[in-house]
Write an enzyme that holds these catalytic residues in place. Structure first.
Site, short mmCIF file in Angstrom:
data_model
loop_
_atom_site.label_atom_id
_atom_site.label_comp_id
_atom_site.label_asym_id
_atom_site.label_seq_id
_atom_site.Cartn_x
_atom_site.Cartn_y
_atom_site.Cartn_z
N TRP A 183 0.48 -1.27 -0.12
CA TRP A 183 0.55 0.09 0.27
C TRP A 183 0.78 0.61 0.14
O TRP A 183 2.23 0.80 0.35
CB TRP A 183 -1.18 -0.12 1.11
CG TRP A 183 -0.90 1.29 1.48
CD1 TRP A 183 -0.70 2.35 2.19
CD2 TRP A 183 -2.81 1.46 1.47
NE1 TRP A 183 -2.04 3.52 2.81
CE2 TRP A 183 -3.36 2.85 1.85
CE3 TRP A 183 -3.73 1.23 -0.04
CZ2 TRP A 183 -4.07 3.99 1.62
CZ3 TRP A 183 -5.01 1.89 0.01
CH2 TRP A 183 -4.95 3.23 0.52
N ASN B 220 0.60 5.56 -0.16
CA ASN B 220 -0.87 7.03 0.21
C ASN B 220 0.57 8.57 0.17
O ASN B 220 1.27 7.78 -0.78
CB ASN B 220 -1.80 7.07 1.60
CG ASN B 220 -0.95 6.97 2.48
OD1 ASN B 220 -0.53 6.08 3.47
ND2 ASN B 220 -1.32 7.72 3.38
N ASP B 221 0.57 9.16 1.21
CA ASP B 221 0.80 10.30 1.30
C ASP B 221 2.61 10.35 0.34
O ASP B 221 2.84 9.27 0.98
CB ASP B 221 1.53 10.68 2.61
CG ASP B 221 -0.59 11.33 3.09
OD1 ASP B 221 -1.28 10.45 2.22
OD2 ASP B 221 -0.59 11.68 4.00
N TRP C 213 -4.23 0.30 3.82
CA TRP C 213 -3.87 1.49 4.94
C TRP C 213 -3.49 0.70 6.26
O TRP C 213 -4.02 -0.48 6.48
CB TRP C 213 -4.21 2.75 5.60
CG TRP C 213 -3.40 3.49 5.94
CD1 TRP C 213 -2.94 4.87 5.54
CD2 TRP C 213 -3.92 3.33 7.19
NE1 TRP C 213 -2.03 5.65 6.58
CE2 TRP C 213 -2.76 4.39 7.64
CE3 TRP C 213 -3.82 3.28 8.47
CZ2 TRP C 213 -2.25 5.00 9.49
CZ3 TRP C 213 -3.64 3.18 9.77
CH2 TRP C 213 -3.47 4.07 10.10
N PHE D 51 4.31 8.89 10.48
CA PHE D 51 3.53 9.46 9.52
C PHE D 51 4.16 10.28 8.79
O PHE D 51 5.11 10.84 8.89
CB PHE D 51 1.99 10.20 10.26
CG PHE D 51 0.60 9.02 10.95
CD1 PHE D 51 1.23 7.73 10.76
CD2 PHE D 51 -0.46 9.66 11.31
CE1 PHE D 51 -0.34 7.52 10.80
CE2 PHE D 51 -1.74 9.14 11.36
CZ PHE D 51 -1.48 7.55 11.69
N SER D 52 3.18 11.22 7.62
CA SER D 52 3.88 12.04 7.24
C SER D 52 4.94 12.83 7.42
O SER D 52 4.95 13.60 8.73
CB SER D 52 2.74 12.77 6.12
OG SER D 52 2.05 11.41 5.65
N ARG E 213 -0.28 17.21 13.15
CA ARG E 213 0.46 15.61 12.32
C ARG E 213 0.65 16.97 11.25
O ARG E 213 0.24 17.49 10.69
CB ARG E 213 0.51 14.35 11.86
CG ARG E 213 -1.39 14.70 11.21
CD ARG E 213 -1.78 13.36 10.68
NE ARG E 213 -2.97 13.29 10.31
CZ ARG E 213 -4.36 13.06 10.80
NH1 ARG E 213 -4.31 13.42 12.11
NH2 ARG E 213 -5.84 13.63 10.54
N ASP E 214 2.48 15.54 10.42
CA ASP E 214 2.92 15.91 9.00
C ASP E 214 3.92 17.53 8.86
O ASP E 214 3.12 18.19 8.43
CB ASP E 214 1.38 16.46 7.64
CG ASP E 214 0.25 15.32 7.52
OD1 ASP E 214 0.72 13.86 8.53
OD2 ASP E 214 -0.86 15.47 7.26
N TRP F 182 -9.50 8.93 0.07
CA TRP F 182 -9.80 8.61 1.45
C TRP F 182 -11.30 7.98 1.09
O TRP F 182 -11.61 7.28 1.57
CB TRP F 182 -9.36 9.07 2.44
CG TRP F 182 -7.95 9.22 2.30
CD1 TRP F 182 -7.30 10.59 2.60
CD2 TRP F 182 -7.49 7.93 3.12
NE1 TRP F 182 -6.01 9.71 3.08
CE2 TRP F 182 -6.21 8.39 3.61
CE3 TRP F 182 -7.74 6.72 3.06
CZ2 TRP F 182 -5.29 8.00 3.74
CZ3 TRP F 182 -6.50 6.14 3.91
CH2 TRP F 182 -5.63 6.55 4.02
C1 FRU Z 1 -3.17 12.25 4.69
C2 FRU Z 1 -3.17 11.62 5.90
C3 FRU Z 1 -1.69 12.67 7.21
C4 FRU Z 1 -1.18 11.37 7.84
C5 FRU Z 1 -1.64 10.09 6.66
C6 FRU Z 1 -0.93 8.76 7.47
O1 FRU Z 1 -3.41 10.72 3.78
O2 FRU Z 1 -3.82 11.04 6.74
O3 FRU Z 1 -1.80 13.45 7.45
O4 FRU Z 1 0.03 11.83 8.15
O5 FRU Z 1 -2.23 10.12 5.69
O6 FRU Z 1 -0.48 7.46 6.51
#
Ligand code: FRU
Length: 520
Positions: free
Chosen positions: A63, A65-66, A90, A122-123, A186-187, A321
Protein backbone atom coordinates in the site's frame (compact mmCIF):
# COMPACT_ATOMS: atom_id res chain seq x y z
CA UNK A 1 -8.96 -5.26 11.79
CA UNK A 2 -6.00 -3.51 13.38
CA UNK A 3 -6.41 -0.56 15.73
CA UNK A 4 -4.81 1.84 13.32
CA UNK A 5 -6.88 0.68 10.37
CA UNK A 6 -9.94 1.10 12.50
CA UNK A 7 -8.80 4.61 13.34
CA UNK A 8 -8.13 5.45 9.72
CA UNK A 9 -11.54 4.20 8.62
CA UNK A 10 -13.36 6.11 11.32
CA UNK A 11 -11.30 9.26 10.81
CA UNK A 12 -11.76 9.37 7.07
CA UNK A 13 -15.43 8.50 6.87
CA UNK A 14 -16.33 10.92 9.60
CA UNK A 15 -14.51 13.72 7.82
CA UNK A 16 -15.77 13.03 4.34
CA UNK A 17 -19.31 11.95 4.92
CA UNK A 18 -19.85 13.94 8.06
CA UNK A 19 -21.36 10.81 9.62
CA UNK A 20 -20.09 7.79 11.47
CA UNK A 21 -20.82 5.41 8.57
CA UNK A 22 -17.88 3.09 7.94
CA UNK A 23 -16.25 2.57 4.58
CA UNK A 24 -17.46 -1.01 4.63
CA UNK A 25 -20.95 0.41 4.25
CA UNK A 26 -19.98 2.30 1.09
CA UNK A 27 -19.57 -0.72 -1.17
CA UNK A 28 -17.33 -0.73 -4.20
CA UNK A 29 -16.90 -3.45 -6.77
CA UNK A 30 -13.32 -4.28 -6.02
CA UNK A 31 -13.27 -7.18 -3.61
CA UNK A 32 -9.91 -6.83 -1.89
CA UNK A 33 -9.28 -10.53 -2.63
CA UNK A 34 -7.43 -10.11 -5.91
CA UNK A 35 -10.59 -10.05 -8.03
CA UNK A 36 -12.58 -7.29 -9.68
CA UNK A 37 -16.08 -7.12 -11.05
CA UNK A 38 -16.26 -5.55 -14.48
CA UNK A 39 -19.06 -3.48 -16.00
CA UNK A 40 -20.80 -6.60 -17.32
CA UNK A 41 -21.05 -7.98 -13.77
CA UNK A 42 -18.46 -10.74 -14.38
CA UNK A 43 -15.81 -11.37 -11.73
CA UNK A 44 -12.25 -12.01 -12.83
CA UNK A 45 -8.71 -11.95 -11.49
CA UNK A 46 -7.15 -8.50 -11.24
CA UNK A 47 -3.86 -8.88 -13.04
CA UNK A 48 -1.22 -7.04 -11.07
CA UNK A 49 0.34 -5.37 -14.10
CA UNK A 50 -2.63 -4.47 -16.30
CA UNK A 51 -3.41 -1.50 -14.09
CA UNK A 52 0.15 -0.64 -13.12
CA UNK A 53 1.09 2.75 -14.59
CA UNK A 54 4.33 2.91 -16.56
CA UNK A 55 5.54 6.47 -15.93
CA UNK A 56 3.84 7.14 -12.59
CA UNK A 57 5.35 6.07 -9.29
CA UNK A 58 3.77 3.02 -7.60
CA UNK A 59 4.93 0.82 -4.70
CA UNK A 60 6.57 -2.50 -5.58
CA UNK A 61 3.73 -4.22 -3.67
CA UNK A 62 1.52 -3.38 -0.72
CA UNK A 63 0.00 0.00 0.00
CA UNK A 64 1.07 3.60 -0.75
CA UNK A 65 -0.49 6.86 0.34
CA UNK A 66 1.03 10.34 0.84
CA UNK A 67 4.31 11.49 -0.70
CA UNK A 68 6.78 12.40 2.08
CA UNK A 69 10.26 13.87 2.49
CA UNK A 70 10.51 15.26 -1.03
CA UNK A 71 13.96 16.78 -1.42
CA UNK A 72 16.66 17.06 -4.08
CA UNK A 73 20.11 16.13 -2.87
CA UNK A 74 23.39 15.44 -4.62
CA UNK A 75 22.03 14.67 -8.08
CA UNK A 76 18.87 12.84 -7.06
CA UNK A 77 15.26 13.62 -6.36
CA UNK A 78 14.18 11.75 -3.24
CA UNK A 79 10.62 10.58 -2.84
CA UNK A 80 9.64 9.01 0.45
CA UNK A 81 6.07 7.85 0.90
CA UNK A 82 3.58 6.37 3.35
CA UNK A 83 4.06 2.68 2.74
CA UNK A 84 2.54 -0.47 4.17
CA UNK A 85 4.58 -3.30 2.65
CA UNK A 86 2.56 -5.99 4.42
CA UNK A 87 -0.93 -5.27 3.16
CA UNK A 88 -2.82 -3.56 0.34
CA UNK A 89 -4.87 -1.56 2.88
CA UNK A 90 -3.62 1.32 5.00
CA UNK A 91 -2.08 -0.05 8.18
CA UNK A 92 1.32 -0.18 9.78
CA UNK A 93 2.86 2.68 7.80
CA UNK A 94 6.62 2.96 7.14
CA UNK A 95 8.38 5.52 4.98
CA UNK A 96 9.14 3.88 1.63
CA UNK A 97 11.94 5.46 -0.37
CA UNK A 98 12.79 5.94 -4.05
CA UNK A 99 15.19 8.16 -6.01
CA UNK A 100 15.25 9.53 -9.52
CA UNK A 101 17.46 11.75 -11.64
CA UNK A 102 14.64 12.90 -13.92
CA UNK A 103 11.43 12.71 -11.84
CA UNK A 104 10.06 9.78 -13.89
CA UNK A 105 12.52 6.87 -13.84
CA UNK A 106 12.50 5.83 -10.15
CA UNK A 107 14.79 3.42 -8.31
CA UNK A 108 13.29 1.71 -5.32
CA UNK A 109 15.47 2.32 -2.24
CA UNK A 110 13.52 0.13 0.17
CA UNK A 111 11.89 1.19 3.37
CA UNK A 112 13.54 3.72 5.69
CA UNK A 113 11.47 4.69 8.74
CA UNK A 114 10.14 1.49 10.27
CA UNK A 115 7.15 1.65 12.61
CA UNK A 116 7.80 0.99 16.29
CA UNK A 117 5.66 -1.19 18.53
CA UNK A 118 3.70 1.74 19.81
CA UNK A 119 4.43 4.53 17.30
CA UNK A 120 3.66 4.76 13.57
CA UNK A 121 5.61 7.05 11.24
CA UNK A 122 3.18 9.48 9.68
CA UNK A 123 3.77 12.05 6.93
CA UNK A 124 6.31 14.88 6.85
CA UNK A 125 9.01 16.60 4.86
CA UNK A 126 12.78 16.80 4.37
CA UNK A 127 15.44 19.46 3.92
CA UNK A 128 19.16 19.57 3.16
CA UNK A 129 20.99 21.11 6.13
CA UNK A 130 23.81 22.66 4.11
CA UNK A 131 25.14 24.78 7.03
CA UNK A 132 24.95 21.93 9.55
CA UNK A 133 22.65 23.95 11.83
CA UNK A 134 21.39 20.68 13.31
CA UNK A 135 24.79 19.23 14.16
CA UNK A 136 23.88 16.04 12.21
CA UNK A 137 26.53 16.90 9.62
CA UNK A 138 27.08 19.30 6.72
CA UNK A 139 24.63 18.58 3.90
CA UNK A 140 22.80 16.02 5.96
CA UNK A 141 19.23 15.19 4.98
CA UNK A 142 16.91 16.01 7.84
CA UNK A 143 13.49 14.36 7.78
CA UNK A 144 10.55 15.66 9.83
CA UNK A 145 7.67 13.30 10.57
CA UNK A 146 4.82 12.66 12.97
CA UNK A 147 4.95 9.98 15.63
CA UNK A 148 1.43 8.55 15.84
CA UNK A 149 0.90 6.67 19.12
CA UNK A 150 -1.22 3.65 18.35
CA UNK A 151 -2.96 3.41 21.70
CA UNK A 152 -3.67 7.02 22.58
CA UNK A 153 -3.68 8.47 19.01
CA UNK A 154 -1.48 11.26 20.38
CA UNK A 155 0.66 12.77 17.63
CA UNK A 156 4.01 14.53 18.09
CA UNK A 157 6.71 15.83 15.73
CA UNK A 158 10.02 14.06 15.22
CA UNK A 159 13.31 14.17 13.34
CA UNK A 160 15.39 11.61 11.50
CA UNK A 161 18.56 12.23 9.50
CA UNK A 162 20.88 10.78 6.92
CA UNK A 163 24.54 11.60 6.40
CA UNK A 164 24.99 9.25 3.43
CA UNK A 165 22.56 10.77 0.94
CA UNK A 166 19.53 8.85 2.18
CA UNK A 167 21.05 5.33 2.04
CA UNK A 168 20.59 4.96 5.78
CA UNK A 169 18.28 7.03 7.95
CA UNK A 170 18.66 7.34 11.72
CA UNK A 171 15.87 8.42 14.04
CA UNK A 172 16.95 11.25 16.32
CA UNK A 173 17.59 9.98 19.86
CA UNK A 174 15.80 12.86 21.63
CA UNK A 175 12.49 12.72 19.79
CA UNK A 176 9.96 14.25 19.87
CA UNK A 177 11.22 17.74 19.04
CA UNK A 178 7.68 19.14 19.29
CA UNK A 179 6.07 17.12 22.08
CA UNK A 180 2.29 16.95 22.35
CA UNK A 181 -0.38 15.38 24.46
CA UNK A 182 -3.20 15.61 21.94
CA UNK A 183 -4.29 13.59 18.93
CA UNK A 184 -4.73 14.99 15.41
CA UNK A 185 -1.57 17.10 15.18
CA UNK A 186 0.47 16.01 12.20
CA UNK A 187 2.49 16.28 8.99
CA UNK A 188 5.41 18.64 9.83
CA UNK A 189 7.11 20.21 6.85
CA UNK A 190 10.20 22.45 7.08
CA UNK A 191 11.66 25.16 4.87
CA UNK A 192 14.42 27.76 5.12
CA UNK A 193 13.09 31.29 5.64
CA UNK A 194 15.77 33.30 3.85
CA UNK A 195 15.04 36.82 5.23
CA UNK A 196 16.29 35.84 8.69
CA UNK A 197 18.19 32.69 7.82
CA UNK A 198 16.29 30.35 10.08
CA UNK A 199 13.93 27.41 9.72
CA UNK A 200 10.14 27.37 9.67
CA UNK A 201 7.94 24.33 10.21
CA UNK A 202 4.28 24.09 9.22
CA UNK A 203 2.15 21.37 10.81
CA UNK A 204 -1.57 20.69 10.90
CA UNK A 205 -3.56 20.96 14.10
CA UNK A 206 -6.32 18.86 12.58
CA UNK A 207 -8.70 19.24 15.53
CA UNK A 208 -8.79 22.10 18.04
CA UNK A 209 -7.53 21.57 21.59
CA UNK A 210 -8.47 23.59 24.68
CA UNK A 211 -5.80 26.17 23.93
CA UNK A 212 -5.17 25.89 20.18
CA UNK A 213 -7.62 26.33 17.28
CA UNK A 214 -7.63 23.93 14.34
CA UNK A 215 -5.43 25.15 11.50
CA UNK A 216 -1.85 25.25 10.25
CA UNK A 217 0.62 26.04 13.03
CA UNK A 218 3.89 27.74 12.19
CA UNK A 219 7.07 27.20 14.27
CA UNK A 220 10.55 28.71 14.06
CA UNK A 221 13.97 27.21 14.82
CA UNK A 222 17.68 27.97 14.39
CA UNK A 223 18.84 24.39 14.63
CA UNK A 224 15.88 22.11 13.69
CA UNK A 225 15.78 20.81 17.30
CA UNK A 226 14.31 23.67 19.37
CA UNK A 227 11.05 24.96 17.95
CA UNK A 228 9.16 28.09 19.01
CA UNK A 229 5.45 28.43 18.21
CA UNK A 230 4.80 31.54 16.06
CA UNK A 231 1.18 31.50 14.88
CA UNK A 232 -1.80 29.52 13.59
CA UNK A 233 -3.47 30.07 10.25
CA UNK A 234 -6.94 29.05 11.33
CA UNK A 235 -8.95 26.57 9.35
CA UNK A 236 -12.18 28.44 9.92
CA UNK A 237 -11.01 30.89 7.22
CA UNK A 238 -12.03 28.27 4.65
CA UNK A 239 -15.60 27.35 5.37
CA UNK A 240 -15.93 24.13 3.42
CA UNK A 241 -13.02 22.29 5.05
CA UNK A 242 -13.51 20.11 8.10
CA UNK A 243 -10.06 18.53 8.18
CA UNK A 244 -6.69 19.82 6.97
CA UNK A 245 -3.61 17.66 6.52
CA UNK A 246 -0.18 17.80 4.85
CA UNK A 247 0.67 21.54 4.75
CA UNK A 248 3.36 22.91 2.44
CA UNK A 249 4.37 26.60 2.38
CA UNK A 250 6.56 28.23 -0.28
CA UNK A 251 7.25 31.53 -2.00
CA UNK A 252 6.89 31.99 -5.76
CA UNK A 253 7.70 34.88 -8.09
CA UNK A 254 4.78 36.71 -9.71
CA UNK A 255 6.09 39.55 -11.83
CA UNK A 256 8.72 42.27 -11.71
CA UNK A 257 10.34 41.01 -8.50
CA UNK A 258 7.02 40.62 -6.65
CA UNK A 259 6.31 37.35 -4.91
CA UNK A 260 3.42 35.63 -3.19
CA UNK A 261 3.33 32.70 -0.79
CA UNK A 262 1.37 29.54 -1.42
CA UNK A 263 0.11 27.46 1.50
CA UNK A 264 -0.98 24.08 0.19
CA UNK A 265 -3.38 22.13 2.38
CA UNK A 266 -5.09 18.82 1.78
CA UNK A 267 -8.72 19.02 2.81
CA UNK A 268 -11.19 16.37 3.90
CA UNK A 269 -9.48 13.36 2.40
CA UNK A 270 -10.04 14.30 -1.23
CA UNK A 271 -9.06 17.83 -2.25
CA UNK A 272 -5.98 20.05 -2.33
CA UNK A 273 -6.31 23.81 -1.89
CA UNK A 274 -3.70 26.33 -2.97
CA UNK A 275 -4.04 29.23 -0.53
CA UNK A 276 -2.33 32.21 -2.15
CA UNK A 277 -1.31 35.03 0.17
CA UNK A 278 1.42 36.69 2.20
CA UNK A 279 3.85 35.34 4.79
CA UNK A 280 6.00 37.66 6.91
CA UNK A 281 8.01 35.02 8.76
CA UNK A 282 5.40 34.78 11.51
CA UNK A 283 1.87 34.93 10.07
CA UNK A 284 0.27 33.70 6.87
CA UNK A 285 -2.61 35.78 5.49
CA UNK A 286 -4.90 34.76 2.65
CA UNK A 287 -5.62 36.60 -0.60
CA UNK A 288 -7.51 33.80 -2.29
CA UNK A 289 -8.08 30.08 -2.44
CA UNK A 290 -7.66 28.10 -5.66
CA UNK A 291 -8.68 24.44 -5.76
CA UNK A 292 -5.62 22.66 -7.12
CA UNK A 293 -7.29 19.86 -9.05
CA UNK A 294 -10.92 19.41 -10.04
CA UNK A 295 -10.67 15.63 -10.37
CA UNK A 296 -11.38 13.05 -7.68
CA UNK A 297 -7.79 11.93 -7.30
CA UNK A 298 -5.25 14.46 -6.09
CA UNK A 299 -4.42 14.45 -2.40
CA UNK A 300 -1.62 15.02 0.13
CA UNK A 301 0.36 17.04 -2.43
CA UNK A 302 3.90 18.08 -1.47
CA UNK A 303 6.68 19.84 -3.34
CA UNK A 304 10.40 19.18 -3.67
CA UNK A 305 12.71 21.16 -1.43
CA UNK A 306 16.06 22.32 -2.84
CA UNK A 307 14.96 21.89 -6.47
CA UNK A 308 18.12 22.51 -8.54
CA UNK A 309 16.49 24.67 -11.22
CA UNK A 310 14.61 26.66 -8.60
CA UNK A 311 11.31 25.27 -9.84
CA UNK A 312 8.43 24.39 -7.54
CA UNK A 313 7.52 20.87 -8.50
CA UNK A 314 4.72 19.16 -6.60
CA UNK A 315 3.19 15.74 -6.75
CA UNK A 316 0.17 14.20 -5.03
CA UNK A 317 -1.23 10.82 -4.09
CA UNK A 318 -3.59 10.04 -7.00
CA UNK A 319 -6.39 8.75 -4.83
CA UNK A 320 -9.18 9.76 -2.50
CA UNK A 321 -9.77 8.52 1.05
CA UNK A 322 -13.45 8.10 0.18
CA UNK A 323 -12.61 4.88 -1.65
CA UNK A 324 -8.84 4.38 -1.39
CA UNK A 325 -9.32 0.94 0.18
CA UNK A 326 -11.99 -0.04 -2.38
CA UNK A 327 -10.07 0.35 -5.64
CA UNK A 328 -8.97 -2.85 -7.43
CA UNK A 329 -6.39 -4.77 -5.46
CA UNK A 330 -3.94 -6.58 -7.69
CA UNK A 331 -1.32 -6.90 -4.91
CA UNK A 332 -0.41 -3.20 -4.84
CA UNK A 333 -2.44 -0.07 -4.30
CA UNK A 334 -1.53 3.59 -4.65
CA UNK A 335 -0.14 5.79 -7.41
CA UNK A 336 1.45 9.23 -7.40
CA UNK A 337 0.41 11.84 -9.96
CA UNK A 338 2.95 13.10 -12.48
CA UNK A 339 5.26 15.74 -10.97
CA UNK A 340 3.74 19.08 -11.88
CA UNK A 341 5.33 22.48 -11.96
CA UNK A 342 3.45 25.15 -9.98
CA UNK A 343 3.80 28.80 -11.03
CA UNK A 344 1.96 32.04 -10.30
CA UNK A 345 0.78 34.55 -12.89
CA UNK A 346 -1.05 37.84 -12.72
CA UNK A 347 -4.53 37.45 -14.15
CA UNK A 348 -6.34 40.77 -14.13
CA UNK A 349 -6.44 41.94 -10.53
CA UNK A 350 -5.65 38.56 -9.04
CA UNK A 351 -2.73 36.22 -8.85
CA UNK A 352 -3.57 32.83 -10.29
CA UNK A 353 -1.95 29.41 -10.03
CA UNK A 354 -0.81 27.47 -13.10
CA UNK A 355 0.19 23.81 -13.11
CA UNK A 356 1.75 21.79 -15.89
CA UNK A 357 3.53 18.44 -16.06
CA UNK A 358 7.26 18.72 -15.30
CA UNK A 359 9.11 19.39 -18.57
CA UNK A 360 11.09 16.13 -18.21
CA UNK A 361 7.95 14.27 -19.29
CA UNK A 362 8.64 15.11 -22.93
CA UNK A 363 11.84 13.02 -22.77
CA UNK A 364 9.60 9.94 -22.40
CA UNK A 365 7.88 10.60 -25.72
CA UNK A 366 8.44 7.79 -28.17
CA UNK A 367 6.49 7.12 -31.35
CA UNK A 368 4.23 9.94 -32.48
CA UNK A 369 1.00 8.11 -33.22
CA UNK A 370 -0.74 10.89 -35.07
CA UNK A 371 -0.75 14.59 -35.80
CA UNK A 372 -3.68 16.70 -37.04
CA UNK A 373 -3.62 20.28 -38.16
CA UNK A 374 -6.67 22.53 -38.78
CA UNK A 375 -9.04 19.61 -39.21
CA UNK A 376 -12.79 20.23 -39.33
CA UNK A 377 -14.74 17.82 -37.19
CA UNK A 378 -18.41 17.13 -38.02
CA UNK A 379 -20.86 15.16 -35.89
CA UNK A 380 -20.22 11.49 -36.50
CA UNK A 381 -16.59 11.94 -37.62
CA UNK A 382 -14.12 9.72 -35.80
CA UNK A 383 -10.74 10.55 -37.37
CA UNK A 384 -8.55 8.87 -34.77
CA UNK A 385 -10.65 5.73 -34.48
CA UNK A 386 -10.57 5.41 -38.29
CA UNK A 387 -6.79 5.74 -38.29
CA UNK A 388 -6.59 3.04 -35.61
CA UNK A 389 -4.79 5.29 -33.14
CA UNK A 390 -4.71 3.57 -29.76
CA UNK A 391 -2.66 3.23 -26.61
CA UNK A 392 -2.58 2.93 -22.84
CA UNK A 393 0.35 5.23 -22.03
CA UNK A 394 -0.13 8.45 -23.95
CA UNK A 395 0.66 12.13 -24.00
CA UNK A 396 -2.04 13.94 -25.99
CA UNK A 397 -1.72 17.63 -26.79
CA UNK A 398 -4.57 19.38 -28.57
CA UNK A 399 -6.14 22.75 -29.26
CA UNK A 400 -9.83 22.88 -30.14
CA UNK A 401 -11.93 25.70 -31.57
CA UNK A 402 -15.42 24.57 -30.47
CA UNK A 403 -17.13 26.44 -33.35
CA UNK A 404 -20.89 25.95 -33.33
CA UNK A 405 -20.80 22.51 -31.71
CA UNK A 406 -22.58 22.02 -28.38
CA UNK A 407 -19.98 19.55 -27.25
CA UNK A 408 -16.55 18.57 -28.47
CA UNK A 409 -14.43 15.95 -26.82
CA UNK A 410 -12.14 13.01 -26.63
CA UNK A 411 -12.65 9.41 -25.57
CA UNK A 412 -9.65 7.46 -24.31
CA UNK A 413 -9.31 3.80 -23.22
CA UNK A 414 -12.26 3.11 -25.50
CA UNK A 415 -13.51 -0.43 -26.00
CA UNK A 416 -16.74 -2.00 -27.08
CA UNK A 417 -18.52 -1.04 -23.88
CA UNK A 418 -15.99 1.22 -22.21
CA UNK A 419 -14.75 4.75 -22.61
CA UNK A 420 -13.37 7.59 -20.53
CA UNK A 421 -14.70 10.88 -21.85
CA UNK A 422 -13.22 14.36 -21.59
CA UNK A 423 -15.58 16.87 -23.17
CA UNK A 424 -16.02 20.61 -23.51
CA UNK A 425 -19.56 22.03 -23.35
CA UNK A 426 -19.89 25.39 -25.07
CA UNK A 427 -23.23 26.50 -23.58
CA UNK A 428 -22.08 26.11 -19.97
CA UNK A 429 -18.36 26.72 -20.67
CA UNK A 430 -17.47 23.62 -18.71
CA UNK A 431 -14.99 20.81 -19.02
CA UNK A 432 -16.37 17.42 -18.01
CA UNK A 433 -14.52 14.22 -17.19
CA UNK A 434 -16.79 11.19 -17.16
CA UNK A 435 -15.44 7.89 -15.83
CA UNK A 436 -18.82 6.21 -15.27
CA UNK A 437 -18.14 3.90 -18.27
CA UNK A 438 -14.38 3.60 -17.71
CA UNK A 439 -14.37 -0.01 -16.49
CA UNK A 440 -14.26 -1.58 -13.05
CA UNK A 441 -16.22 0.80 -10.90
CA UNK A 442 -15.47 1.63 -7.29
CA UNK A 443 -16.65 5.21 -6.78
CA UNK A 444 -20.20 4.47 -5.73
CA UNK A 445 -20.62 7.78 -3.90
CA UNK A 446 -20.45 10.00 -7.00
CA UNK A 447 -21.76 9.91 -10.56
CA UNK A 448 -18.19 9.31 -11.66
CA UNK A 449 -18.05 12.65 -13.45
CA UNK A 450 -16.00 15.67 -12.46
CA UNK A 451 -16.46 19.11 -13.98
CA UNK A 452 -15.00 22.61 -13.90
CA UNK A 453 -15.63 26.03 -15.41
CA UNK A 454 -13.30 26.71 -18.30
CA UNK A 455 -13.51 29.75 -20.51
CA UNK A 456 -11.91 29.62 -23.93
CA UNK A 457 -8.55 31.37 -24.15
CA UNK A 458 -8.21 34.80 -25.81
CA UNK A 459 -7.97 33.21 -29.27
CA UNK A 460 -11.22 31.27 -28.69
CA UNK A 461 -9.55 27.87 -28.32
CA UNK A 462 -9.47 25.29 -25.56
CA UNK A 463 -6.10 23.62 -25.07
CA UNK A 464 -5.85 20.19 -23.51
CA UNK A 465 -2.91 18.09 -22.37
CA UNK A 466 -4.18 14.62 -21.52
CA UNK A 467 -1.90 12.07 -19.88
CA UNK A 468 -3.12 8.49 -19.99
CA UNK A 469 -1.25 5.83 -18.03
CA UNK A 470 -3.12 2.51 -17.82
CA UNK A 471 -5.24 3.26 -14.73
CA UNK A 472 -5.19 7.05 -14.67
CA UNK A 473 -5.94 10.11 -16.74
CA UNK A 474 -4.68 13.59 -15.88
CA UNK A 475 -5.96 16.59 -17.79
CA UNK A 476 -4.26 20.00 -17.87
CA UNK A 477 -6.35 22.61 -19.67
CA UNK A 478 -5.69 26.07 -21.06
CA UNK A 479 -1.97 26.20 -20.30
CA UNK A 480 -2.28 24.92 -16.78
CA UNK A 481 -5.28 26.99 -15.64
CA UNK A 482 -7.12 23.79 -14.78
CA UNK A 483 -6.00 20.33 -13.66
CA UNK A 484 -8.20 17.26 -13.34
CA UNK A 485 -6.87 13.88 -12.24
CA UNK A 486 -8.92 10.70 -12.11
CA UNK A 487 -8.28 6.98 -11.66
CA UNK A 488 -9.86 4.55 -14.13
CA UNK A 489 -9.81 0.74 -14.36
CA UNK A 490 -10.57 -0.28 -17.97
CA UNK A 491 -10.14 -3.70 -19.51
CA UNK A 492 -6.76 -4.21 -21.14
CA UNK A 493 -8.41 -4.47 -24.56
CA UNK A 494 -10.02 -1.03 -24.23
CA UNK A 495 -7.25 1.05 -25.75
CA UNK A 496 -8.94 3.19 -28.43
CA UNK A 497 -8.97 6.97 -28.77
CA UNK A 498 -11.65 8.92 -30.52
CA UNK A 499 -12.59 12.56 -31.12
CA UNK A 500 -16.21 13.65 -31.36
CA UNK A 501 -18.55 16.64 -31.63
CA UNK A 502 -22.25 16.89 -30.93
CA UNK A 503 -24.74 19.22 -32.63
CA UNK A 504 -22.40 21.19 -34.83
CA UNK A 505 -18.90 21.42 -36.22
CA UNK A 506 -15.68 22.15 -34.39
CA UNK A 507 -12.11 22.58 -35.53
CA UNK A 508 -9.20 20.58 -34.24
CA UNK A 509 -6.63 23.36 -34.51
CA UNK A 510 -3.83 20.96 -33.65
CA UNK A 511 -3.47 17.52 -32.18
CA UNK A 512 -0.41 15.40 -31.40
CA UNK A 513 -0.41 12.01 -29.73
CA UNK A 514 2.75 10.36 -28.43
CA UNK A 515 3.33 7.01 -26.82
CA UNK A 516 5.18 7.38 -23.54
CA UNK A 517 7.63 4.91 -22.04
CA UNK A 518 10.43 4.97 -19.52
CA UNK A 519 13.91 5.61 -20.80
CA UNK A 520 15.88 3.54 -18.26
C1 FRU B 1 -3.08 12.09 4.78
C2 FRU B 1 -2.76 11.41 6.09
C3 FRU B 1 -1.78 12.24 6.90
C4 FRU B 1 -1.12 11.20 7.77
C5 FRU B 1 -1.03 10.03 6.83
C6 FRU B 1 -1.07 8.70 7.51
O1 FRU B 1 -3.49 11.23 3.78
O2 FRU B 1 -3.94 11.17 6.82
O3 FRU B 1 -2.38 13.28 7.61
O4 FRU B 1 0.13 11.62 8.23
O5 FRU B 1 -2.10 10.15 5.93
O6 FRU B 1 -0.77 7.67 6.63
Amino acid sequence: MTDELDRRTVLKTTAVLGTSTTLAGCRGLSRGDGTVTDTTGATRAADSEEYRPVYHFTPPSGWLNDPNGMVYHDGAYHLFYQYNPDDTDWGSVHWGHATSEDLFNWKNQGSKLEPEDDVLQFSGGAVVDSENTSGFGRDSLVLTYTGHHRDTRIEDQRLAYSTDGGKSVTKYADNPVIPSNSPDFRDPNVFRYEPDDSWRLVVSRVSATNDRPAGIEIYRSEDLHDWTYESTYEKRAIHDATEWECPDLYELPVKGGDTKWVLTVSADGGRVDHLVGEFDGTDFSLDRRVVADKGHDYYAAMSWANEPQDRRIALGWMNNWRYAEEIPDPGWRGTMTVPRRVTLVEDGDTVDVRQSPAGELTTLRGTKLTSLDSERLHSGDEPLANEGVSGRCLDIEMAIAPGNADTVGLDVRKGEEQQTTISYHTDTEMLLFDRSKSGTYFDTASSGATSADLQPMDDGTISLRVLVDRSSVEVFANDGRLAMSNLIYPDWQSDGISLFTENGDAEIVSLDVWELSLTQ
